[in-house]
Scaffold this motif. Sequence first.
Motif, PDB file in Angstrom:
ATOM      1  N   ALA A 133       0.830  -1.206   0.000  1.00 35.06           N
ATOM      2  CA  ALA A 133       0.000   0.000   0.000  1.00 35.06           C
ATOM      3  C   ALA A 133       0.865   1.257   0.000  1.00 35.06           C
ATOM      4  O   ALA A 133       0.565   2.241  -0.684  1.00 35.06           O
ATOM      5  N   GLN A 134       1.965   1.202   0.771  1.00 32.36           N
ATOM      6  CA  GLN A 134       2.865   2.345   0.801  1.00 32.36           C
ATOM      7  C   GLN A 134       3.527   2.567  -0.554  1.00 32.36           C
ATOM      8  O   GLN A 134       3.710   3.707  -1.013  1.00 32.36           O
ATOM      9  N   LEU A 135       3.890   1.439  -1.214  1.00 35.60           N
ATOM     10  CA  LEU A 135       4.486   1.552  -2.553  1.00 35.60           C
ATOM     11  C   LEU A 135       3.492   2.171  -3.534  1.00 35.60           C
ATOM     12  O   LEU A 135       3.844   3.025  -4.359  1.00 35.60           O
ATOM     13  N   VAL A 136       2.244   1.715  -3.454  1.00 27.83           N
ATOM     14  CA  VAL A 136       1.194   2.260  -4.341  1.00 27.83           C
ATOM     15  C   VAL A 136       0.996   3.745  -4.063  1.00 27.83           C
ATOM     16  O   VAL A 136       0.874   4.573  -4.980  1.00 27.83           O
ATOM     17  N   LEU A 137       0.970   4.100  -2.763  1.00 28.64           N
ATOM     18  CA  LEU A 137       0.776   5.496  -2.386  1.00 28.64           C
ATOM     19  C   LEU A 137       1.927   6.360  -2.894  1.00 28.64           C
ATOM     20  O   LEU A 137       1.729   7.454  -3.425  1.00 28.64           O
ATOM     21  N   LYS A 138       3.160   5.829  -2.737  1.00 32.26           N
ATOM     22  CA  LYS A 138       4.334   6.572  -3.206  1.00 32.26           C
ATOM     23  C   LYS A 138       4.291   6.734  -4.718  1.00 32.26           C
ATOM     24  O   LYS A 138       4.615   7.796  -5.278  1.00 32.26           O
ATOM     25  N   ALA A 139       3.882   5.646  -5.396  1.00 36.22           N
ATOM     26  CA  ALA A 139       3.781   5.711  -6.854  1.00 36.22           C
ATOM     27  C   ALA A 139       2.747   6.746  -7.272  1.00 36.22           C
ATOM     28  O   ALA A 139       2.951   7.516  -8.223  1.00 36.22           O
ATOM     29  N   ASN A 140       1.636   6.786  -6.554  1.00 35.48           N
ATOM     30  CA  ASN A 140       0.597   7.777  -6.852  1.00 35.48           C
ATOM     31  C   ASN A 140       1.103   9.195  -6.620  1.00 35.48           C
ATOM     32  O   ASN A 140       0.822  10.113  -7.400  1.00 35.48           O
ATOM     33  N   GLU A 141       1.853   9.354  -5.515  1.00 34.89           N
ATOM     34  CA  GLU A 141       2.409  10.675  -5.225  1.00 34.89           C
ATOM     35  C   GLU A 141       3.407  11.093  -6.295  1.00 34.89           C
ATOM     36  O   GLU A 141       3.407  12.266  -6.745  1.00 34.89           O
ATOM     37  N   ASP A 142       4.253  10.161  -6.723  1.00 33.89           N
ATOM     38  CA  ASP A 142       5.218  10.465  -7.791  1.00 33.89           C
ATOM     39  C   ASP A 142       4.498  10.837  -9.076  1.00 33.89           C
ATOM     40  O   ASP A 142       4.897  11.768  -9.796  1.00 33.89           O
ATOM     41  N   GLU A 143       3.431  10.086  -9.363  1.00 30.47           N
ATOM     42  CA  GLU A 143       2.662  10.366 -10.579  1.00 30.47           C
ATOM     43  C   GLU A 143       1.997  11.733 -10.496  1.00 30.47           C
ATOM     44  O   GLU A 143       1.951  12.479 -11.484  1.00 30.47           O
ATOM     45  N   MET A 144       1.497  12.093  -9.310  1.00 29.74           N
ATOM     46  CA  MET A 144       0.874  13.391  -9.131  1.00 29.74           C
ATOM     47  C   MET A 144       1.896  14.505  -9.298  1.00 29.74           C
ATOM     48  O   MET A 144       1.618  15.543  -9.927  1.00 29.74           O
TER      49      MET A 144
END
Length: 229
Positions: free
Chosen positions: A41-52
């Motif tokens: 979940a943290q990886l997904v969240l980080k990926a989402n933040e990077d994408e944002m």
Amino acid sequence: MKRLWSRMGVRAASVGLLVLGLTGGVYLGQNRDVQQQSADAQLVLKANEDEMRLLKARQADHAAARAHRVVAEEAAAAKAATEVQSAASKARKLEKEVIEAKEAAEAKKAEEAAGPVVYTGEIPESCNEYSGSRKIGCALMLDAGFGLDQFPCLDKLWKKESGWNYKALNSGSGAYGIPQALPGSKMASEGSDWKTNPATQIKWGLGYIKGRYDTPCGAWSHSQNVGWY
């Protein structure tokens, strides 16, 4: 009997330990799953933040590019407007010059077509032997206070200068008219019609001669000596 209970106790304890171990294993397994899910979940969240962040950076780049284009377009429009205004101003100036040149040419043509201004003053009988501008010159010379004996000198002087032609123009110096005034506009002191009126030119010329050489013969003598008066 005691041995039997002892064996049963050992077995019970073993079973208990086995159950406890299984329970602990299940719990540990579940804990690892939870930790893995949390990590995922943290990886997904980080990926989402990077994408944002990437999306925001791209949006900022696009906004900067649009702003740059707007500034460039405004600068180009301002330059074009300035060039158009300058061209229009030059066109108006050129149009004005053309109109003025045309009017001047038409005025000159009208003056030439009209001929000299007709002299309406009195002509003494002593001047009747002359004609045209010479006759007017004789009459005006007498009127200016010079004797008739001065006219031969005046006649020769202005024959040399202009041939008594009221339109005579020296292309080299710009001298104009019967007395070859330099510039011709000096004769305006005797009248605004100095370009076309022989009488106006002659009056100015006689005044010039009187102020500088006293008499027409004095002016003629100076002209013979130095080539001009």
